[in-house]
Design a protein around this motif. Structure first.
Motif, PDB file in Angstrom:
ATOM      1  N   SER A 156      27.268 -13.486  40.936  1.00  0.00           N
ATOM      2  CA  SER A 156      27.687 -12.191  41.478  1.00  0.00           C
ATOM      3  C   SER A 156      28.897 -11.660  40.722  1.00  0.00           C
ATOM      4  O   SER A 156      28.956 -10.497  40.327  1.00  0.00           O
ATOM      5  CB  SER A 156      28.013 -12.350  42.966  1.00  0.00           C
TER       6      SER A 156
ATOM      7  N   ARG B  98      22.197 -15.298  52.847  1.00  0.00           N
ATOM      8  CA  ARG B  98      22.141 -13.936  53.367  1.00  0.00           C
ATOM      9  C   ARG B  98      23.515 -13.486  53.842  1.00  0.00           C
ATOM     10  O   ARG B  98      23.937 -12.369  53.603  1.00  0.00           O
ATOM     11  CB  ARG B  98      21.122 -13.839  54.505  1.00  0.00           C
TER      12      ARG B  98
ATOM     13  N   LEU C 105      20.070 -11.452  49.100  1.00  0.00           N
ATOM     14  CA  LEU C 105      18.840 -11.214  49.846  1.00  0.00           C
ATOM     15  C   LEU C 105      17.643 -11.670  49.015  1.00  0.00           C
ATOM     16  O   LEU C 105      17.275 -11.018  48.036  1.00  0.00           O
ATOM     17  CB  LEU C 105      18.724  -9.711  50.170  1.00  0.00           C
TER      18      LEU C 105
ATOM     19  N   ARG D  19      28.464  -5.920  48.019  1.00  0.00           N
ATOM     20  CA  ARG D  19      27.148  -5.315  47.979  1.00  0.00           C
ATOM     21  C   ARG D  19      26.106  -6.415  48.149  1.00  0.00           C
ATOM     22  O   ARG D  19      26.416  -7.608  48.108  1.00  0.00           O
ATOM     23  CB  ARG D  19      26.911  -4.559  46.672  1.00  0.00           C
ATOM     24  N   THR D  20      24.881  -5.992  48.358  1.00  0.00           N
ATOM     25  CA  THR D  20      23.785  -6.954  48.472  1.00  0.00           C
ATOM     26  C   THR D  20      23.106  -7.089  47.117  1.00  0.00           C
ATOM     27  O   THR D  20      22.761  -6.088  46.490  1.00  0.00           O
ATOM     28  CB  THR D  20      22.771  -6.471  49.524  1.00  0.00           C
ATOM     29  N   TRP D  21      22.941  -8.313  46.702  1.00  0.00           N
ATOM     30  CA  TRP D  21      22.196  -8.569  45.465  1.00  0.00           C
ATOM     31  C   TRP D  21      20.776  -8.973  45.840  1.00  0.00           C
ATOM     32  O   TRP D  21      20.575  -9.795  46.730  1.00  0.00           O
ATOM     33  CB  TRP D  21      22.848  -9.696  44.664  1.00  0.00           C
ATOM     34  N   ARG D  22      19.819  -8.390  45.154  1.00  0.00           N
ATOM     35  CA  ARG D  22      18.423  -8.738  45.441  1.00  0.00           C
ATOM     36  C   ARG D  22      18.012  -9.913  44.557  1.00  0.00           C
ATOM     37  O   ARG D  22      18.186  -9.868  43.342  1.00  0.00           O
ATOM     38  CB  ARG D  22      17.532  -7.524  45.181  1.00  0.00           C
TER      39      ARG D  22
ATOM     40  N   GLY E 241      25.549 -12.026  51.201  1.00  0.00           N
ATOM     41  CA  GLY E 241      25.085 -10.845  50.489  1.00  0.00           C
ATOM     42  C   GLY E 241      23.995 -11.078  49.470  1.00  0.00           C
ATOM     43  O   GLY E 241      23.764 -10.223  48.617  1.00  0.00           O
TER      44      GLY E 241
END
Lengths: 216, 216
Positions: free
Chosen positions: A200, B103, B108, B80-83, B106
DNA sequence: AGGTGTGAATTATTTCACAGCG
DNA sequence: CGCTGTGAAATAATTCACACCT
């Protein structure tokens, strides 16, 4: 024996795997450069790492594959079987028990413990789950060389304190915390959450090199 | 941005966890020494690590917990959310999908791929398994920020080459090999076999009552 | 030639120590 | 005072360069 850095030891594992692959392909010798390519390191690093333990190569030729495999296995202590206890019969434990490589390399997971009485007595991946109150006795009886800690973070320090007090001198920790162990006890951590956070960080901080440019 | 060592980033994850735990206990401030104790490092190391990113502490007092949590989350890109795509629907994949921490932090995992057509279309830990031939298209469609490679060693380099070519710039590798990625792509490895071999080395070489420090 | 083994040089990381601020 | 922030010093790890062997 002189002090060996843990990064050197980690690379020995990689060298061993590449050498074993080469051996199954009947490759006779491998140069430091070829070995390095298979391990994402440099030829000089390979030679330095190996030189810590002796001289295994032949100048002008490289390293003899079967001999070096045997040497590395001896250096890493893989010629004997280590008895491993899994503490925590959750999903990570299931993944480990199914990991065929472990047995192949001489690690025998033959004891599974859990604190949840609902799990005790059940069969888990072919192993009967024992109550974690038997942990100390099992260690004291000499059944266990290495403990794998796969319990929730808040329980991990307690588990490691108990197995260490009972005599275990090597621990692999999957809980996302740094555990404290006394000198003389080897501890390795596998922290998947931290690895993901490292990714990240890299994504959030990498300069935009305009890889995929949108059409105008 | 200036270069940050990956050991510093790894420690930030540990600091963050300790700080989050402290925050839930309503601890207001934590000194570098207290933070260090929770992460098996030193006070000086904590201060050095944090100083790379700014000045967060108050002299005589320590670090304000909620503020530092927010700062670290921002630094690590966790706001933020990382896919995440999981490639390989085996046991390791199952363990990851069940890992609630992901989860929470962050990440997903909302796409699962496998090359085995017997698995495609089935439900795996609540996710429908897609054929790995859709991998490139999913990446190109912007569905995926991070790829988790949980396939057999011999297939891993091929998978990473494909996802990188399609645009993924962060990869977490569970295969017990060192993968090659181009510059600009972040790669982290989780090599459980190598960790176990490191423990084996420590056990095999500590028989003598010599002074041997615990590794990490 | 071709490739190892290794001291020396370089680079990275950790620890020290202390000035200075709240 | 107590504790941070940070140059300087100490260690550790990696890379270089080359003598030397086969």
């Amino acid at each position: 024996m002189k002090k060996v850095s843990s990064s050197t030891v980690a690379r020995l594992s990689l060298y061993l795997r590449v050498l074993e692959d080469a051996a199954t392909d009947d490759v006779r010798t491998l140069s430091s450069g070829e070995l390095a390519k298979g391990c994402a390191t440099t030829a000089a690093q390979v030679r330095k790492d190996l030189s810590v333990f002796g001289t295994f190569g032949k100048r002008g030729t490289g390293y003899p594959v079967p001999e070096l495999v045997a040497q590395l296995r001896a250096i890493l202590g893989l010629e004997r079987t280590w008895r491993v206890a899994l503490v925590g019969a959750g999903r990570i434990g299931a993944a480990l028990l199914g990991y065929a490589d472990f047995r192949r390399q001489g690690f025998l997971i033959d004891a599974v413990f859990d604190a949840d009485d609902a799990k005790v007595g059940r069969t888990f991946q072919g192993h009967r789950v024992r109550t974690d109150r038997e942990l100390e006795a099992a260690v004291a009886a000499g059944e266990i060389d290495i403990a794998i800690v796969a319990v929730p973070a808040e329980a991990a320090q307690d588990v490691v304190d108990r197995v260490v007090a009972a005599g275990v001198r090597a621990v692999l920790n999957f809980a996302p915390v740094k555990l404290r162990v006394p000198a003389g006890v080897a501890l390795k951590n596998v922290n998947m959450a931290a690895e993901m956070e490292g990714l990240s960080f890299a994504l959030a901080n990498q300069e935009r090199p305009a890889r995929r440019r949108a059409a105008c």
